[in-house]
Write a protein that holds these residues in place. Structure first.
Motif, short mmCIF file in Angstrom:
data_model
loop_
_atom_site.label_atom_id
_atom_site.label_comp_id
_atom_site.label_asym_id
_atom_site.label_seq_id
_atom_site.Cartn_x
_atom_site.Cartn_y
_atom_site.Cartn_z
N ASN B 130 35.95 40.91 37.30
CA ASN B 130 36.33 40.25 36.04
C ASN B 130 37.17 39.02 36.33
OD1 ASN B 130 35.13 41.89 34.11
ND2 ASN B 130 36.88 43.29 34.01
N GLY B 131 38.17 39.21 37.18
CA GLY B 131 39.11 38.13 37.46
C GLY B 131 38.44 36.96 38.15
N LEU B 132 37.60 37.25 39.14
CA LEU B 132 36.95 36.16 39.88
C LEU B 132 35.99 35.39 38.99
CD1 LEU B 132 36.31 37.83 43.36
CD2 LEU B 132 38.02 36.12 42.74
N ILE B 133 35.22 36.12 38.19
CA ILE B 133 34.28 35.44 37.30
C ILE B 133 35.03 34.55 36.32
CG2 ILE B 133 32.56 35.78 35.49
CD1 ILE B 133 31.72 38.33 36.97
N THR B 134 36.14 35.09 35.82
CA THR B 134 36.91 34.33 34.83
C THR B 134 37.55 33.08 35.44
OG1 THR B 134 37.37 36.35 33.64
CG2 THR B 134 38.79 34.48 33.15
N VAL B 136 37.11 31.69 38.77
CA VAL B 136 36.32 30.81 39.64
C VAL B 136 35.17 30.18 38.87
CG1 VAL B 136 34.92 30.70 41.72
CG2 VAL B 136 36.94 32.15 41.68
N LEU B 137 34.43 31.02 38.13
CA LEU B 137 33.31 30.46 37.38
C LEU B 137 33.73 29.88 36.04
CD1 LEU B 137 30.56 33.17 38.03
CD2 LEU B 137 31.02 31.09 39.30
N ARG B 138 35.00 30.10 35.69
CA ARG B 138 35.55 29.60 34.44
C ARG B 138 34.79 30.10 33.22
NH1 ARG B 138 39.45 26.17 34.95
NH2 ARG B 138 39.84 25.18 36.97
N VAL B 139 34.32 31.31 33.29
CA VAL B 139 33.75 31.95 32.10
C VAL B 139 34.93 32.49 31.30
CG1 VAL B 139 32.27 33.81 31.28
CG2 VAL B 139 31.72 32.63 33.40
N PRO B 140 34.99 32.22 30.00
CA PRO B 140 36.11 32.78 29.23
C PRO B 140 36.18 34.30 29.41
CG PRO B 140 34.82 31.29 27.88
CD PRO B 140 34.08 31.44 29.17
N SER B 141 37.39 34.80 29.57
CA SER B 141 37.52 36.22 29.90
C SER B 141 36.94 37.10 28.79
CB SER B 141 38.99 36.58 30.10
OG SER B 141 39.72 36.28 28.93
N PHE B 142 37.01 36.57 27.57
CA PHE B 142 36.43 37.27 26.44
C PHE B 142 34.96 37.60 26.71
CE2 PHE B 142 34.60 37.15 22.14
CZ PHE B 142 35.40 38.10 21.54
N ARG B 228 45.20 30.98 39.53
CA ARG B 228 44.01 31.83 39.69
C ARG B 228 44.36 33.19 40.26
NH1 ARG B 228 39.19 28.29 42.34
NH2 ARG B 228 38.77 26.94 40.55
N ARG B 229 45.17 33.12 41.32
CA ARG B 229 45.50 34.38 42.00
C ARG B 229 46.24 35.32 41.05
NH1 ARG B 229 48.84 34.18 47.50
NH2 ARG B 229 47.08 32.94 48.19
N VAL B 230 47.17 34.74 40.28
CA VAL B 230 47.95 35.54 39.35
C VAL B 230 47.04 36.23 38.33
CG1 VAL B 230 49.55 35.35 37.42
CG2 VAL B 230 50.09 34.26 39.61
N ARG B 231 46.09 35.46 37.83
CA ARG B 231 45.21 36.02 36.80
C ARG B 231 44.29 37.09 37.38
NH1 ARG B 231 44.22 30.74 33.19
NH2 ARG B 231 45.88 31.24 31.71
N ALA B 234 46.11 40.21 37.68
CA ALA B 234 46.29 40.87 36.39
C ALA B 234 45.05 41.67 36.02
CB ALA B 234 46.58 39.83 35.31
N PHE B 235 43.88 41.10 36.24
CA PHE B 235 42.64 41.82 35.94
C PHE B 235 42.49 43.06 36.82
CE2 PHE B 235 41.10 37.97 33.76
CZ PHE B 235 40.57 38.57 32.64
N VAL B 236 42.83 42.89 38.10
CA VAL B 236 42.73 44.02 39.02
C VAL B 236 43.61 45.18 38.53
CG1 VAL B 236 43.27 44.83 41.34
CG2 VAL B 236 42.08 42.66 41.03
N LEU B 237 44.85 44.83 38.15
CA LEU B 237 45.78 45.87 37.70
C LEU B 237 45.27 46.52 36.41
CD1 LEU B 237 49.14 44.13 38.55
CD2 LEU B 237 48.17 46.16 39.65
N SER B 238 44.69 45.73 35.55
CA SER B 238 44.13 46.29 34.32
C SER B 238 42.99 47.25 34.64
CB SER B 238 43.64 45.16 33.41
OG SER B 238 42.98 45.68 32.30
#
Lengths: 419, 368
Positions: B130-134, B136-142, B228-231, B234-238
């Motif tokens: 989730n985090g990498l796609i959001t 790196v690929l800049r896909v909205p996380s939604f 990026r790394r921070v986000r 966050a996804f990993v922890l979620s």
């Protein structure tokens, strides 16, 4: 019950302010969207039932607006009758059949290959999963079936309407089997198809009798009454009954509850709660624990569908209480818990073997043989006495014992079981 | 925290000192104040409805039931506060429960610790994706997490055909069902530990950069935050939180192909109830967890009150809108209106992420 959820954002997100709306919508959705209840679902019916249930002697013969006295009496009569047909093959049996002539549907030329088509409402719960496996295996039994096309409407009325139109307009379909998603919405599509080829409706009905035959078991009143009568017998007078329902407004479930309510009203039992569980085990467990703590004890549990029965049983165990008499269904995990924990239980069924019958009916119709206008199948009940006959080890927890599938090709592997 | 200095204000500043405790309190509670009030009201209402509610057993059972949601809310907070969304947590819960059941179906003797660790790892992997796609690929996380949710749900359905085959053994279910020391449910313990860890995490440098990122990605970037790394973290922890919730939910209620149904929305609702700004940059994780407790208390209260069917969702809706409305209101701006116009000071954090969703009716057939 399983559901294949597919929330889709239909609209592009617009304003951030919608965030708050989101939160509410979600919450509302949690309870509101948990069923494909018909649009006219009377949401409050369950609650009304709950409140009046505790008051003895009121409206004993009018439990809910879904209640149909004539149909109720008919189903209870049917429950007591011996069906015609081979006892070892309940899916070929019929109750009080009124046979109809099908000569005009006879396929020209004996020995021709048959192409069957099936518009399925969906496979969104284990009951339907097991059923569809039964139907496919039944189709495999008949060499004359050359092709068996199944279109899955995924629980959507609009998709099923176009599925039916597609199949009915297709020259390759010799007969069309329909398991309608909802009653009223699918009626016009079925009517239209009736003009083009023989149609067999099963499971849930439509508001037209244009189909050659309508196949279903005895019905919800029979189911609900069996379960309620068991509790009336097993629970001491004044005992506290907890009624668990999936969701309001679905006719099969409403009839189950209205028959049960009638039985409870006549008895001396006290229905202390009528709760909706959405068919969710975690919610069921919470609802039952809350009921136990609120009322001190619960002396019997009535369920309109047994998929969450094991969760209810666990709620009693976890709160340290004895499991009272409980009703479930022929789902494997419940039958296993029943046996292992020596429960006082009963399991009325809505047998999944009914999925075999439409294929048999279609072939009979295409041979020009007579079939019942309404093919009423028996609706056996699992009791203490016959539990061992139905419980088969090695089947998955969400399997339905009343599948009539034990001798079908691929059993038990295709049903997820182990030898 | 500057709480201490504020309350020990010098005597000559009496006028300021009089309001200081209020401010200190407000600062401590932060934007979560309404949710604490709501929680207290709900807990009082529960006590009034059901005097036995605060018996230790029953109260712990309540906390046990809330535990998965609290853990999910903590994970969701991390994602929301840095300006993103995670809609996939419900599907991760479902996938976790089903995967555990299927694995136990083929390997009945698998040790529960290994299984739990495996699930947590898988949850982390899903979060990482989730985090990498959001980022790196800049896909909205939604969209990313919605896609992940659909992928997981579809995969579960494909894998199991809608009815999971295995069953969860007792030792795996212990965490969600049994008690430690004979009285403390393991789930409560897990919930407390996870809660404390996340609370500590948000007070660490990582937590601050997380909030900074949600507040202003550009400012954070210029200040040297690896956004990026921070986000991604966050996804990993979620994802890990969702996997832990899966272990608790599976333990509590057993095999179900709909175990995580709606949890993503409940978690987001809990976070929003906790006064965390959608779009990020504001809010506390403790308040988010209090939001989860409030939601669970609300469900319990409605149940005890005998509110059923559609009315239940109506009541929930009204309470949630009220709470979120109170939480989102920027009272300081109202006060500022009385002052002469000047350059805008701190603009209220703008929720940047689209947040509207439409949840269709489940194609669920309540008929057996």
């Amino acid at each position: 019950m399983t559901r294949s959820r597919s929330p889709r954002p239909r609209r592009r997100p617009t304003t951030p302010a919608a965030a708050a709306v989101l939160a509410t919508a979600l919450l509302a959705a949690l309870t509101a969207c948990s069923s494909d209840a018909p649009a006219d679902a009377p949401a409050a019916s369950g609650q009304n039932a709950g409140h009046s249930a505790g008051q003895k002697g009121d409206s004993g013969d009018k439990p809910s607006k879904f209640f149909d006295r004539v149909e109720y009496d008919r189903q209870l009569t049917l429950s007591g009758l011996t069906p015609k047909g081979p006892a070892a093959k309940p899916w070929e049996q019929m109750l009080e059949p009124k046979m109809t002539d099908t000569a005009r549907y006879r396929k020209k030329g004996e020995g021709d290959d048959v192409d069957l088509c099936f518009s399925n409402a969906g496979v969104f719960n284990p009951w339907r999963q097991v059923g569809l496996k039964n139907m496919k295996a039944e189709a495999e039994l008949h060499d004359e079936i050359d092709d068996f096309t199944v279109l899955d409407a995924q629980g959507k009325d609009d998709k099923q309407i176009s599925d039916i139109q597609e199949l009915a307009g297709n020259k390759d379909c010799d007969a069309l089997i329909v398991s309608p998603n909802t009653t009223a919405t699918l009626t016009p599509a079925v009517k239209e198809a009736c003009g083009k080829l023989p149609v067999i409706v099963f499971d849930r009905g439509v508001e037209t009798d244009c189909a050659v035959t309508f196949i279903n078991p005895i019905g919800g009143y029979g189911y609900g009454a069996v379960a309620a009568d068991f509790l009336v017998d097993e629970v001491e007078p004044k005992g506290k009954i907890l009624a668990l329902r999936i969701s309001p407004g679905v006719d099969v479930l409403e009839t189950r509850w209205s028959a049960a309510k009638l039985a409870f009203d006549k008895s001396e039992l006290d229905v202390v709660d009528v709760k909706f569980t959405d068919g969710d085990p975690a919610k069921t467990k919470s609802v039952v624990s809350d009921a136990i703590s609120r009322h001190g004890s619960i002396d019997g549990v009535w369920m309109d569908s047994g998929a969450t029965a094991v969760a209810a049983v666990e709620a009693f165990e976890d709160s340290g209480a004895d499991v009272p008499p409980i009703t479930g269904e022929d789902q494997q995990d419940f039958l296993e818990a029943w046996k292992d924990k020596k429960l006082t239980a009963i399991a009325p069924t809505y047998p999944t073997f009914q999925w075999r019958t439409p294929v048999i009916a279609a072939l009979r119709i295409l041979r020009g043989e007579r079939v019942p206008e309404e093919w009423k199948l028996p609706q056996p009940t699992v009791t203490e006495a016959n539990l061992d006959d139905y419980l088969q080890d090695g089947m998955p927890p969400l399997h339905y014992a009343m599948c009539g599938c034990q001798k079908l090709p691929g059993f038990p592997g295709a049903w997820g079981g182990k030898k | 925290m500057s709480t201490g200095t504020a309350t020990n204000a010098a005597p000559e500043r009496t006028t300021k000192a009089a309001t200081a405790p209020y401010r200190a309190l407000a600062r401590t509670l932060g934007t979560g104040a309404p949710v604490y009030a709501l929680l207290i009201v709900l807990l009082l209402a529960l006590a009034a409805t059901d005097p036995g509610f605060y018996e230790p057993d029953r109260f712990l059972a309540f906390v046990k039931r809330a535990a998965p949601l609290v853990i999910l809310a903590a994970g969701q907070y991390l994602v929301i506060v840095c300006g993103e969304f995670d809609l996939s947590v419900g599907a991760i819960v479902t996938a976790g429960v089903v995967a555990a059941a299927e694995v136990y179906g083929t390997h009945p003797g698998a040790p529960w610790a290994l299984m739990t660790a495996g699930l947590l790892l898988a949850g982390a992997a899903a979060g990482l994706l989730n985090g990498l796609i959001t980022t790196v690929l800049r896909v909205p996380s939604f969209i990313t997490t919605l896609g992940m949710m659909l992928i997981l749900e579809g995969a579960v359905f494909y894998w199991t055909g809608g009815s999971p085959q295995g069953r969860l053994p007792e030792d795996f279910r212990r965490l969600g069902r049994d008690t430690a020391f004979g009285w403390l449910p393991w789930a409560v313990l897990a919930c407390v530990v996870a809660g404390v860890l996340v609370a500590l995490l948000t007070r660490s440098d990582f937590g601050r950069t997380l909030v900074a990122t949600g507040d202003s990605e550009r400012a954070a970037h210029l200040a040297g935050v690896r956004v990026r790394r921070v986000r991604v973290l966050a996804f990993v922890l979620s994802g890990v939180a969702a996997a832990l919730a899966a272990v608790l939910v599976g333990g509590f209620s057993g095999v179900s192909a709909q175990a995580g149904r709606g949890y993503e929305f409940e978690a987001i609702t809990a976070v929003v109830l906790g006064g965390v700004a959608l779009g990020g940059g504001r809010g506390s994780v403790v308040a988010a967890m209090a939001g989860a407790f409030s939601l669970q208390a609300l469900f319990t209260l409605l149940n005890l009150q005998g509110v059923s069917g559609a009315l239940e969702s109506t009541v929930q809706g009204v309470i949630v809108i009220t709470a979120v409305g109170l939480g989102a209101a920027d009272f300081s701006r109202l006060r500022r209106r009385g002052h002469p116009p000047g350059p805008p000071t701190a603009a209220p954090p703008a929720p940047a992420t689209p947040s509207r969703t439409h949840r269709e009716g489940h194609p669920h057939d309540p008929q057996p």
